[in-house]
Scaffold this active site. Structure first.
Site, PDB file in Angstrom:
ATOM      1  N   GLU A 181       0.832  -1.218   0.000  1.00  0.00           N
ATOM      2  CA  GLU A 181       0.000   0.000   0.000  1.00  0.00           C
ATOM      3  C   GLU A 181       0.864   1.264   0.000  1.00  0.00           C
ATOM      4  O   GLU A 181       0.809   2.088   0.918  1.00  0.00           O
ATOM      5  CB  GLU A 181      -0.943  -0.014   1.207  1.00  0.00           C
ATOM      6  CG  GLU A 181      -1.947  -1.146   1.134  1.00  0.00           C
ATOM      7  CD  GLU A 181      -3.044  -1.043   2.179  1.00  0.00           C
ATOM      8  OE1 GLU A 181      -2.833  -0.417   3.234  1.00  0.00           O
ATOM      9  OE2 GLU A 181      -4.135  -1.582   1.943  1.00  0.00           O
ATOM     10  N   GLU A 373      -5.451  -8.369  -1.212  1.00  0.00           N
ATOM     11  CA  GLU A 373      -6.052  -8.157   0.115  1.00  0.00           C
ATOM     12  C   GLU A 373      -7.511  -7.806  -0.044  1.00  0.00           C
ATOM     13  O   GLU A 373      -7.844  -6.846  -0.747  1.00  0.00           O
ATOM     14  CB  GLU A 373      -5.391  -6.970   0.841  1.00  0.00           C
ATOM     15  CG  GLU A 373      -4.305  -7.324   1.787  1.00  0.00           C
ATOM     16  CD  GLU A 373      -3.863  -6.138   2.628  1.00  0.00           C
ATOM     17  OE1 GLU A 373      -4.714  -5.457   3.233  1.00  0.00           O
ATOM     18  OE2 GLU A 373      -2.649  -5.898   2.659  1.00  0.00           O
TER      19      GLU A 373
HETATM   20  C1  BG6 Z   1      -4.443  -2.914   4.859  1.00  0.00           C
HETATM   21  C2  BG6 Z   1      -3.079  -3.337   5.356  1.00  0.00           C
HETATM   22  O1  BG6 Z   1      -4.485  -1.547   4.779  1.00  0.00           O
HETATM   23  O2  BG6 Z   1      -5.525  -3.148   5.672  1.00  0.00           O
HETATM   24  C3  BG6 Z   1      -3.089  -4.472   6.362  1.00  0.00           C
HETATM   25  O3  BG6 Z   1      -2.224  -3.683   4.279  1.00  0.00           O
HETATM   26  C4  BG6 Z   1      -4.233  -4.260   7.322  1.00  0.00           C
HETATM   27  O4  BG6 Z   1      -1.847  -4.551   6.994  1.00  0.00           O
HETATM   28  C5  BG6 Z   1      -5.536  -4.254   6.542  1.00  0.00           C
HETATM   29  O5  BG6 Z   1      -4.274  -5.185   8.358  1.00  0.00           O
HETATM   30  C6  BG6 Z   1      -6.760  -4.145   7.403  1.00  0.00           C
HETATM   31  O6  BG6 Z   1      -6.636  -3.039   8.248  1.00  0.00           O
HETATM   32  P1  BG6 Z   1      -6.839  -3.166   9.827  1.00  0.00           P
HETATM   33  O7  BG6 Z   1      -6.412  -1.880  10.373  1.00  0.00           O
HETATM   34  O8  BG6 Z   1      -8.267  -3.449  10.040  1.00  0.00           O
HETATM   35  O9  BG6 Z   1      -5.939  -4.289  10.237  1.00  0.00           O
END
Ligand code: BG6
Length: 474
Positions: A181, A373
């Protein structure tokens, strides 16, 4: 029209990252990283954003120090991955496990051995690793000595680290992502890139100079990977999600285009090999004067092989924010879109937005896409028998995978889909454990208490069937 089909060999996966899962923050010769000095609780946000410099007092709880103990439990975890049928396991390497302070001449052998055994374990089950070199991860030694990515020195130090990874792990890993990201440095400069600010300095100058150094480092790593091993494929990685105009008002539409440019600035460089024309205006407006060294612009010509991205939600913007509700779901601020639902953490839920994002990214770059993701953070509760019925997670994932299928039908080449996350890990934003994403439950609470035992949720069996049927059974 016939229902979409996922192509043969589609890469179904699940992800974690080093700093959210490994724990063992001082074992095996590891040095501190930027994330290791971000505490849980009320001081977290100011430090993450770079507004308050980290002071690292002893009496605070630091979630990354223990993670979910993947460092010691990786064999058990990878066995579970094989049971799930994963084709791809996405994780990251902690830079400070290989170079504890960041600027050593030679890597830490114990760190190399650890990752080698993780990747060998994956190979045992026929699981391909997809590895991010820097998932919000900078050795804290580099933060203290150089001010992190504000210094050009980090370009060669990162290149040394990347070269070590390609040489040591290239036999097992064919897909690397240089920075997770990459656009998040604009919104969360310390957690994203180890940046803190001095009083009265132009933050934008620091951030965009750091961004330039990161982009050069990424392109240099890409060049090095190709020299070392032609089988390695390199991806860039965007915190994705299109910016919708709040209304058809021309001012709102223009606003959405400008946000899109600010967001895609990094990927424009990494995919095309040069700064986009609109960058000049952004720099002028923000009073940014980049120090571009001889040779930098040539290095940037080493473009990536594929575009990877995370997708949690679309965003929505308006030219005039009066009377509008704004949320900062997943770090980037967004006007609340009345047409979509939101999660308990204020993150929008917009499956169709994934199809839109895929189409827009492919129209713009014409390179294969990889959704690395996507997932749903929610509180899980245990039934009396200890099982977890996470139908809300299944519903979120199902709707998003469906839209990815439609994007493929639209003609977008998508290499694979990687769910976030394989198991419950520390949430990057809040440091919570109670914001759970996994197919596997990990018994640990927000304060770090628990057995760390793993158990399968209902979504585990559901995703297993999705993978087994190549997306036919959703
Ligand atoms: C993404 C990141 O932005 O979101 C991850 O690459 C992160 O590392 C994921 O865990 C979800 O965000 P959060 O804050 O709910 O863990």
């Amino acid at each position: 029209m016939a229902k979409y089909k996922f192509p043969k060999g589609f890469l179904w996966g699940a992800a974690i990252s080093a700093n959210q899962s490994e724990g063992a923050f001082e074992d095996g010769g590891k040095g501190l990283s930027n994330i290791d000095v971000i505490p849980f609780g009320e001081n977290r946000i100011g430090i993450k954003l770079g507004v308050n410099p980290p002071t690292y007092p002893d009496d605070q709880y630091y979630p990354s120090h223990t993670g979910v103990d993947f460092y010691h439990k990786y064999k058990e975890d990878i066995k579970l991955m094989s049971d799930l049928g994963l084709k791809v396991f996405r994780t990251s390497i902690a830079w400070s496990r290989l170079y504890p302070l960041g600027d050593e001449e030679k890597p830490n052998k114990e760190g190399i051995l650890f990752y080698k055994s993780v990747f060998q374990e994956c190979a045992k089950y026929g699981i391909q690793p997809l590895v991010t070199l820097s998932h919000f991860d900078v050795p804290y030694g580099l933060v203290e000595k150089y001010g992190s990515w504000r210094a050009y020195e980090l370009v060669s130090l990162y290149a040394r680290y990347a070269e070590t990874c390609f040489k040591e792990f290239g036999k097992y890993v064919h897909y690397f992502i240089t920075f997770n990201e990459i656009n998040i440095v604009l919104h969360s400069p310390f957690s994203g890139a180890g940046l803190t600010f001095k009083e009265n300095e132009n933050k934008n100058q620091v951030i965009y100079q750091a961004a330039h150094n990161i982009l050069v480092a990424s392109a240099l790593a890409t060049k090095i990977a190709r020299q070392i091993n032609s089988e390695i494929k390199i991806g860039c990685m965007l915190a994705g999600g299109s910016f919708y105009p709040y209304s058809p008002k021309p001012e709102d539409v223009l606003e959405s285009i400008q946000h899109e440019q600010e967001n895609l600035f990094f990927i424009d460089v990494q995919a095309r090999g040069y700064y986009p024309s609109y960058a000049k205006k952004i720099f002028e407006e923000k009073n940014v004067k980049l120090d571009i060294r001889d040779g930098d612009l040539d290095i940037l010509k080493n473009t990536v092989d594929f575009i990877s991205f995370s997708y949690y939600s679309s965003r929505c913007v308006a030219a005039d924010l009066t009377d509008k509700n704004v949320s900062d779901g997943n770090v980037i601020k967004s006007v609340i879109n009345p047409f979509i639902q939101i999660s308990d953490w204020g993150w929008g839920i917009d499956p169709v937005g994934l199809r839109i994002t895929c189409n827009q990214l492919y129209d713009r770059y014409q390179k294969p896409l990889f959704c690395v993701e996507n997932g749903f953070g929610a509180k899980d509760s245990l039934n009396d028998d200890g099982s977890i019925t996470d139908d809300y997670r299944i519903s979120y994932l199902k709707k998003h995978i469906e839209q990815l299928g439609y994007a493929i039908q639209d003609g977008v080449p998508v290499m694979g889909y990687i769910a976030w996350s394989f198991m419950d890990i520390v949430a990057a934003s809040t440091g919570q454990m109670s914001k759970r994403y996994g197919f596997v439950f990990v018994d640990k609470d927000d304060k770090g208490n628990g057995t760390y035992n793993r158990s399968k949720k209902k979504s585990f069996e559901w995703y297993k069937d999705v993978i087994k049927t190549n997306g036919e059974n959703l």
